[in-house]
Design a protein around this motif. Structure first.
Motif, mmCIF file in Angstrom:
data_model
loop_
_atom_site.group_PDB
_atom_site.id
_atom_site.type_symbol
_atom_site.label_atom_id
_atom_site.label_comp_id
_atom_site.label_asym_id
_atom_site.label_seq_id
_atom_site.Cartn_x
_atom_site.Cartn_y
_atom_site.Cartn_z
ATOM 1 N N CYS A 29 17.709 -78.954 -24.450
ATOM 2 C CA CYS A 29 17.906 -78.366 -23.124
ATOM 3 C C CYS A 29 18.642 -79.331 -22.200
ATOM 4 N N ILE A 30 18.210 -80.584 -22.186
ATOM 5 C CA ILE A 30 18.843 -81.600 -21.343
ATOM 6 C C ILE A 30 20.288 -81.827 -21.768
ATOM 7 N N THR A 31 20.509 -81.935 -23.079
ATOM 8 C CA THR A 31 21.841 -82.231 -23.608
ATOM 9 C C THR A 31 22.830 -81.111 -23.319
ATOM 10 N N LEU A 32 22.407 -79.868 -23.526
ATOM 11 C CA LEU A 32 23.289 -78.720 -23.296
ATOM 12 C C LEU A 32 23.742 -78.660 -21.845
ATOM 13 N N THR A 42 27.023 -85.932 -1.383
ATOM 14 C CA THR A 42 27.681 -84.637 -1.589
ATOM 15 C C THR A 42 27.886 -84.376 -3.080
ATOM 16 N N THR A 43 28.312 -85.411 -3.798
ATOM 17 C CA THR A 43 28.485 -85.292 -5.247
ATOM 18 C C THR A 43 27.151 -84.981 -5.915
ATOM 19 N N PHE A 44 26.122 -85.691 -5.478
ATOM 20 C CA PHE A 44 24.787 -85.482 -6.036
ATOM 21 C C PHE A 44 24.330 -84.045 -5.796
ATOM 22 N N GLY A 45 24.580 -83.523 -4.602
ATOM 23 C CA GLY A 45 24.229 -82.141 -4.299
ATOM 24 C C GLY A 45 25.025 -81.153 -5.135
ATOM 25 N N GLY A 46 26.306 -81.456 -5.340
ATOM 26 C CA GLY A 46 27.144 -80.599 -6.166
ATOM 27 C C GLY A 46 26.672 -80.545 -7.607
ATOM 28 N N VAL A 47 26.220 -81.686 -8.107
ATOM 29 C CA VAL A 47 25.691 -81.732 -9.472
ATOM 30 C C VAL A 47 24.452 -80.846 -9.592
ATOM 31 N N PHE A 48 23.605 -80.870 -8.570
ATOM 32 C CA PHE A 48 22.408 -80.030 -8.589
ATOM 33 C C PHE A 48 22.772 -78.548 -8.601
ATOM 34 N N ILE A 49 23.769 -78.194 -7.818
ATOM 35 C CA ILE A 49 24.215 -76.791 -7.806
ATOM 36 C C ILE A 49 24.741 -76.398 -9.191
ATOM 37 N N LEU A 50 25.499 -77.306 -9.811
ATOM 38 C CA LEU A 50 26.007 -77.038 -11.154
ATOM 39 C C LEU A 50 24.877 -76.849 -12.153
ATOM 40 N N TYR A 51 23.835 -77.660 -12.023
ATOM 41 C CA TYR A 51 22.679 -77.527 -12.909
ATOM 42 C C TYR A 51 22.021 -76.165 -12.733
ATOM 43 N N TRP A 86 26.068 -91.363 -21.470
ATOM 44 C CA TRP A 86 24.667 -90.961 -21.543
ATOM 45 C C TRP A 86 24.587 -89.608 -22.249
ATOM 46 N N GLY A 87 25.493 -88.715 -21.850
ATOM 47 C CA GLY A 87 25.520 -87.388 -22.463
ATOM 48 C C GLY A 87 25.874 -87.454 -23.940
ATOM 49 N N MET A 131 15.686 -83.690 -13.711
ATOM 50 C CA MET A 131 15.198 -85.058 -13.549
ATOM 51 C C MET A 131 16.225 -86.066 -14.055
ATOM 52 N N PHE A 132 17.067 -85.622 -14.969
ATOM 53 C CA PHE A 132 18.060 -86.527 -15.559
ATOM 54 C C PHE A 132 19.095 -86.973 -14.534
ATOM 55 N N PRO A 133 19.740 -86.061 -13.787
ATOM 56 C CA PRO A 133 20.694 -86.535 -12.770
ATOM 57 C C PRO A 133 20.038 -87.326 -11.655
ATOM 58 N N ILE A 134 18.780 -87.019 -11.337
ATOM 59 C CA ILE A 134 18.054 -87.804 -10.326
ATOM 60 C C ILE A 134 17.916 -89.242 -10.804
ATOM 61 N N PHE A 135 17.517 -89.397 -12.064
ATOM 62 C CA PHE A 135 17.347 -90.732 -12.636
ATOM 63 C C PHE A 135 18.681 -91.470 -12.686
ATOM 64 N N TYR A 136 19.748 -90.763 -13.107
ATOM 65 C CA TYR A 136 21.065 -91.405 -13.183
ATOM 66 C C TYR A 136 21.548 -91.830 -11.801
#
Length: 275
Positions: free
Chosen positions: A130-133, A233-242, A79-80, A193-198
């Protein structure tokens, strides 16, 4: 203390309703490098096409070797990669239009600069950039920190895997350093919104009985929905990374602007000394 006050003021000024949108008072910044001198730059045009050709070529190689009956697109990495293609092809096209005065776009940018209205194509480019970066940085971090070596399958194309999980970020960070348009903190709401959708798509895929190309019921071991706690937990970690990526890119933009001003001041001073 002055630095902290300036940072706080900068963030407060940034958090305004208008900054949710994609209007920009100087649309020329989308077709010019931060570091170029004149209105047009051949090196920047070549840079844009080098990135576009690289990502298109990489995408074509991945499609030919790793399509797996369409399962290529269950992976966030791809996707990226697709977004890298879209972002850099758009950038190459609009800079080409600007450089060669093709169509109405150059005139629109110049006229809109006075009307404070940004052409729609540039708004879309700003959004996908912005999304891609941010996605490239998250994909690279997650892969090398939590996925590499932990997949329960053979890595049949290690060179491609290395390229798609490393050069995506290297080239997007290089692009971020070169481009002239700003980073908006509030645009992070769109990127998140992108990781939420994924994540939503992976849950649906799992419940529909979807498998990866090796027959595993999960796409990534750290996103195994038979173990919802691990998945969340992974989903939460991704949000922190964002959130971290947002802070880093916002700070990086202002550091870049500061260095640009210092460079301009230095060149101006020394050029006047020569005269």
């Amino acid at each position: 203390m002055k630095i902290f006050k300036k940072c706080a003021k900068c963030v407060i000024n940034e958090i305004q309703w208008k900054n949710f949108g994609f209007e920009h008072s100087n649309p020329e910044e989308f077709v010019k490098s931060k570091w170029q001198k004149g209105a047009k730059s051949l090196p920047y045009l070549l840079f844009r096409w080098i990135l576009a050709i690289f990502f298109v070529g990489l995408f074509a190689v991945c499609m030919s070797l790793q399509f797996f009956g369409g399962k290529m697109f269950i992976y966030l990495t791809n996707w990226g990669l697709t977004l890298c293609v879209v972002t850099n092809v758009i950038a190459a096209l609009i800079v080409t239009q600007w450089y060669f005065n093709i169509g109405n776009m150059p005139g629109e940018i110049v006229n809109k600069s006075f009307e404070s209205k940004t052409p729609r194509l540039l708004k879309f480019y700003w959004l996908v950039h912005c999304i891609t970066l941010h996605l490239a940085l998250v994909v690279t971090t997650m892969y090398w920190a939590f996925i590499y070596g932990k997949q329960k399958k053979e890595n049949r194309y290690p060179a491609i895997s290395f390229t798609t999980h490393t050069f995506n970020s290297i080239f997007m960070v290089a692009d971020f350093i070169v481009v002239g348009f700003p980073v908006r903190i509030l645009h992070s709401f769109y990127t998140m919104m992108f990781p939420i959708f994924y994540c939503f798509c992976t849950v649906i895929y799992y419940h529909l009985g979807g498998l990866d190309e090796c027959g595993n019921h999960f796409i990534y071991p750290i996103l195994d929905w038979t173990k919802p706690i691990i998945g969340m937990t992974t989903f939460g970690g991704v949000f922190i990374l964002y959130c971290i990526c947002t802070i880093l890119t916002f700070a990086g933009y202002h550091i870049k602007s500061f260095l640009h001003k210092k460079l301009q001041s230095f060149l101006k001073t020394h050029s006047s000394d020569l005269v």
